[in-house]
Design a protein around this motif. Structure first.
Motif, PDB file in Angstrom:
ATOM      1  N   MET A 113       0.804  -1.217   0.000  1.00  0.00           N
ATOM      2  CA  MET A 113       0.000   0.000   0.000  1.00  0.00           C
ATOM      3  C   MET A 113       0.842   1.273   0.000  1.00  0.00           C
ATOM      4  SD  MET A 113      -3.231  -0.541   0.107  1.00  0.00           S
ATOM      5  CE  MET A 113      -3.611   1.098   0.708  1.00  0.00           C
ATOM      6  N   ILE A 201       8.238  -6.039 -17.540  1.00  0.00           N
ATOM      7  CA  ILE A 201       7.566  -4.869 -18.107  1.00  0.00           C
ATOM      8  C   ILE A 201       7.710  -3.674 -17.176  1.00  0.00           C
ATOM      9  CG2 ILE A 201       5.323  -3.912 -18.763  1.00  0.00           C
ATOM     10  CD1 ILE A 201       4.577  -6.839 -19.533  1.00  0.00           C
ATOM     11  N   LEU A 258       5.841  -8.624 -26.933  1.00  0.00           N
ATOM     12  CA  LEU A 258       4.417  -8.874 -27.155  1.00  0.00           C
ATOM     13  C   LEU A 258       4.213  -9.843 -28.323  1.00  0.00           C
ATOM     14  CD1 LEU A 258       1.796  -7.950 -25.906  1.00  0.00           C
ATOM     15  CD2 LEU A 258       1.655  -6.145 -27.594  1.00  0.00           C
ATOM     16  N   GLY A 262       3.041 -13.148 -26.853  1.00  0.00           N
ATOM     17  CA  GLY A 262       1.730 -12.509 -26.787  1.00  0.00           C
ATOM     18  C   GLY A 262       0.772 -13.131 -25.795  1.00  0.00           C
ATOM     19  N   ARG A 263       0.533 -14.426 -25.943  1.00  0.00           N
ATOM     20  CA  ARG A 263      -0.461 -15.068 -25.083  1.00  0.00           C
ATOM     21  C   ARG A 263      -0.068 -14.964 -23.605  1.00  0.00           C
ATOM     22  NH1 ARG A 263      -4.564 -18.425 -25.385  1.00  0.00           N
ATOM     23  NH2 ARG A 263      -4.458 -18.469 -27.629  1.00  0.00           N
ATOM     24  N   VAL A 265       1.841 -12.779 -22.163  1.00  0.00           N
ATOM     25  CA  VAL A 265       1.761 -11.400 -21.671  1.00  0.00           C
ATOM     26  C   VAL A 265       0.323 -11.052 -21.337  1.00  0.00           C
ATOM     27  CG1 VAL A 265       2.071  -8.975 -22.276  1.00  0.00           C
ATOM     28  CG2 VAL A 265       3.810 -10.638 -22.907  1.00  0.00           C
ATOM     29  N   VAL A 266      -0.573 -11.329 -22.290  1.00  0.00           N
ATOM     30  CA  VAL A 266      -1.977 -10.996 -22.074  1.00  0.00           C
ATOM     31  C   VAL A 266      -2.505 -11.727 -20.845  1.00  0.00           C
ATOM     32  CG1 VAL A 266      -4.293 -11.230 -23.030  1.00  0.00           C
ATOM     33  CG2 VAL A 266      -2.442 -10.391 -24.466  1.00  0.00           C
ATOM     34  N   LEU A 269      -1.158 -10.295 -17.529  1.00  0.00           N
ATOM     35  CA  LEU A 269      -1.789  -9.048 -17.123  1.00  0.00           C
ATOM     36  C   LEU A 269      -3.209  -9.283 -16.637  1.00  0.00           C
ATOM     37  CD1 LEU A 269      -0.381  -6.811 -19.932  1.00  0.00           C
ATOM     38  CD2 LEU A 269       0.013  -6.500 -17.507  1.00  0.00           C
ATOM     39  N   GLN A 270      -3.919 -10.162 -17.357  1.00  0.00           N
ATOM     40  CA  GLN A 270      -5.265 -10.502 -16.907  1.00  0.00           C
ATOM     41  C   GLN A 270      -5.195 -11.035 -15.488  1.00  0.00           C
ATOM     42  OE1 GLN A 270      -7.147 -13.272 -19.550  1.00  0.00           O
ATOM     43  NE2 GLN A 270      -7.971 -11.659 -20.832  1.00  0.00           N
ATOM     44  N   SER A 272      -2.954 -10.520 -13.227  1.00  0.00           N
ATOM     45  CA  SER A 272      -2.540  -9.562 -12.199  1.00  0.00           C
ATOM     46  C   SER A 272      -3.758  -8.902 -11.559  1.00  0.00           C
ATOM     47  CB  SER A 272      -1.632  -8.503 -12.810  1.00  0.00           C
ATOM     48  OG  SER A 272      -2.400  -7.618 -13.604  1.00  0.00           O
ATOM     49  N   GLY A 273      -4.889  -8.899 -12.275  1.00  0.00           N
ATOM     50  CA  GLY A 273      -6.070  -8.259 -11.724  1.00  0.00           C
ATOM     51  C   GLY A 273      -6.965  -9.194 -10.953  1.00  0.00           C
ATOM     52  N   VAL A 274      -6.804 -10.483 -11.168  1.00  0.00           N
ATOM     53  CA  VAL A 274      -7.768 -11.412 -10.598  1.00  0.00           C
ATOM     54  C   VAL A 274      -7.225 -12.072  -9.342  1.00  0.00           C
ATOM     55  CG1 VAL A 274      -9.493 -13.129 -11.269  1.00  0.00           C
ATOM     56  CG2 VAL A 274      -8.272 -11.881 -13.008  1.00  0.00           C
ATOM     57  N   LYS A 275      -6.098 -11.606  -8.855  1.00  0.00           N
ATOM     58  CA  LYS A 275      -5.405 -12.262  -7.754  1.00  0.00           C
ATOM     59  C   LYS A 275      -6.262 -12.574  -6.537  1.00  0.00           C
ATOM     60  CE  LYS A 275      -3.653  -7.901  -5.943  1.00  0.00           C
ATOM     61  NZ  LYS A 275      -2.597  -7.173  -5.347  1.00  0.00           N
TER      62      LYS A 275
END
Lengths: 275, 262
Positions: A113, A201, A258, A262-263, A265-266, A269-270, A272-275
């Motif tokens: 934080m 990245i 990328l 590609g796969r 990386v995508v 990142l996806q 990283s948000g759903v942790k």
């Protein structure tokens, strides 16, 4: 949408391959009439000072090859060491029992934080006291041992691994580190790859810390060098073709990453948000 | 962190040893007009960013979910996010260049006056926010897209059998189920926007006339240009507290820990 994303990047590349003398005449054309690589050659430091000035550059020496090398080294070091130490720490938090473990983990997590600036001031003073300003180790140090997100992420994965294998290895007399190195790490290829991509990245694009701690020529990374190049450029007749060639150099590795991964990386990142 | 707190109670310019001054830095901060100004600028920046970025990201995610699910498209959409803020800022400084940039050429072609963008106190902050939206919209879309994928199709089928309209379904089924993703997106993008620095560094440098002097910029000026380590630390501690408060409020409002699926 695709246009909004890609058009600005095309403009960068188009400017980078336009000869400096055509810049004004062709400012609204979509393709340069006589494309050239000379801007890349001069920002990479391949040309002599006279050739450089003849091609529209200023008298200043610019060497983005050096900055690129620094960026690559910086990124590689941070990715390797941060991932390794995070994995060690995560494994300890997930499996080893020691007093106060959960409290320490909680404190560690709350560090996610803390905004960067809050840490940069004490870190800067520490680096200064160690005499590490403008050194490579000074630039890398804060990233190597302090990565709460990485530790959290890997700990979740380690917790979900079945314990039986490790227990069998313990019975055979293996040490915790041996088990970690030979058993746990090879089984964790996917999350480690995800983490490495995210770290790579972020590190490649890092600016603030390298800027305050390694501003000198020796260890300038590409973002810092780009900023320095822009500030040196005179307000009226800025060396736009050169700046855009340098900007392209910062973008190209990202595009290569990328295209090649590609796969992953995508998905990273996806994730990283759903942790 | 503890060290930062400790430094915040000192007067220290790195040349002399630190001198304890108690709450003096905090008192000075309350009276510092520039500090309040930088907070206002930062707040305004967050206000520009968050609604537009979230709505556009959501829209894009729904479009991707409905129309094209190809991986290459997601890769293209995410590309701006992968660039550093320095690069993104540089690209737009060039695109909006008064003499040579495409943006002004286009505005003129439409029959309007050229705009100064980063060069005008009125437009600079919004311009920086626009670049930030360009950079982050793709990631927001990707996260929402992943959220949309996790909603069971059977729910939509049930809704359409019940005769629910598209809009009604979106508003009453999709959106509530996206709440955990929404919470994550909002919390991280608010925290991120509060800490904008890199983009300011290439585009406006805090100017013109302080129009983009955000809080992190002001802190780093104090710390690394004027070497007021104690004062800068005090401000960064305040920033930290603000962020904590924001996060707690947002988490509470969005009840992030409960999923309606569960």
């Amino acid at each position: 949408m695709i246009f909004v994303t890609l058009f600005p990047l095309w403009v960068v590349l188009k400017t980078a391959i336009t000869p400096a003398k055509d810049l004004f005449a062709e400012s609204t054309r979509l393709f340069p009439s006589s494309p050239t690589l000379i801007n890349f050659e001069r920002v990479l430091g391949f040309l002599s000072l006279e050739q450089n000035q003849a091609a529209g550059g200023s008298g200043a020496v610019i060497n983005f090859a050096h900055a690129l090398r620094n960026s690559l080294l910086f990124t590689a070091c941070v990715v390797i060491f941060q991932t390794f130490f995070s994995a060690l720490a995560a494994y300890a938090f997930a499996r080893l029992k020691f007093p106060g473990r959960d409290l320490i983990f909680f404190l560690f997590l709350s560090a996610t934080m803390i905004p960067g600036v809050v840490l940069f001031i004490p870190n800067f003073i520490l680096m200064r006291d160690l005499g590490w300003l403008n050194t490579f180790q000074g630039m890398v140090a804060p990233y190597v041992l302090m990565a709460p997100f990485a530790v959290f992420f890997l700990r979740q994965f380690f917790l979900s691994m079945p314990k039986e294998l490790e227990e069998a290895a313990y019975l055979d007399g293996a040490s915790p580190f041996y088990i970690f190195w030979r058993l746990v790490l090879p089984l964790s290829k996917t999350p480690i790859a995800t983490l490495s991509i995210l770290t790579a990245i972020a590190t490649w694009n890092e600016f603030f810390w390298p800027y305050i701690v390694a501003r000198g020529d020796e260890w300038q990374v590409i973002t810092v060098a780009l900023k320095a190049f822009q500030s040196q450029s005179p307000q009226g007749g800025a060396d736009w073709t050169g700046i855009m060639a340098a900007t392209s150099l910062a973008i190209i590795p990202v595009i290569i990453l990328l295209v090649v991964l590609g796969r992953q990386v995508v998905e990273s990142l996806q994730f990283s948000g759903v942790k | 962190m503890i060290r930062a707190l400790e430094i915040s109670f000192t007067d220290w310019n790195l040349l002399r040893p630190p001198k304890g001054v108690g709450f003096e830095n905090y008192r000075r901060l309350v009276a510092d007009e520039n500090f309040w100004h930088s907070l206002r600028v930062t707040g305004l920046y967050v206000l520009y960013n968050i609604p537009i970025q979230t709505v556009l990201g959501l829209l894009l995610a729904v479009l991707m979910d409905r129309v094209v699910r190809a991986l290459w498209l997601r890769a293209v959409v995410i590309l701006p996010y992968l660039l550093s803020s320095i690069v993104a800022g540089m690209i737009f400084v060039w695109l909006t260049n008064p003499q040579l940039g495409y943006v002004n050429a286009f505005i003129q072609w439409l029959g309007f006056e050229k705009q100064p963008f980063f060069g005008s106190p009125d437009q600079a902050l919004a311009s920086v926010a626009a670049v930030n939206i360009w950079k982050h919209m793709g990631l927001t879309a990707l996260l929402f897209y992943a959220g949309l994928q996790s909603i069971p199709r059977s729910l939509y089928e049930a809704a359409s059998i019940d005769g629910s309209s598209e809009w009604h379904t979106f508003w009453h089924i999709t959106l509530p189920l996206l709440r955990p993703v929404m919470a994550f997106v909002l919390v991280t993008s608010v925290i991120g926007s509060f800490q904008v620095y890199d983009m300011i560094a290439v585009t406006t440098g805090g100017g013109p006339v302080d129009a983009t002097r955000v809080i992190v910029w002001y802190i780093s000026e104090n710390a690394f240009n004027f070497l007021r380590m104690g004062y800068a630390s005090a401000m960064s501690v305040v920033l930290f507290l603000i962020l904590i408060a924001f996060t707690l409020v947002q988490m509470r409002l969005l009840r992030a820990n409960q999923s309606d699926l569960g």
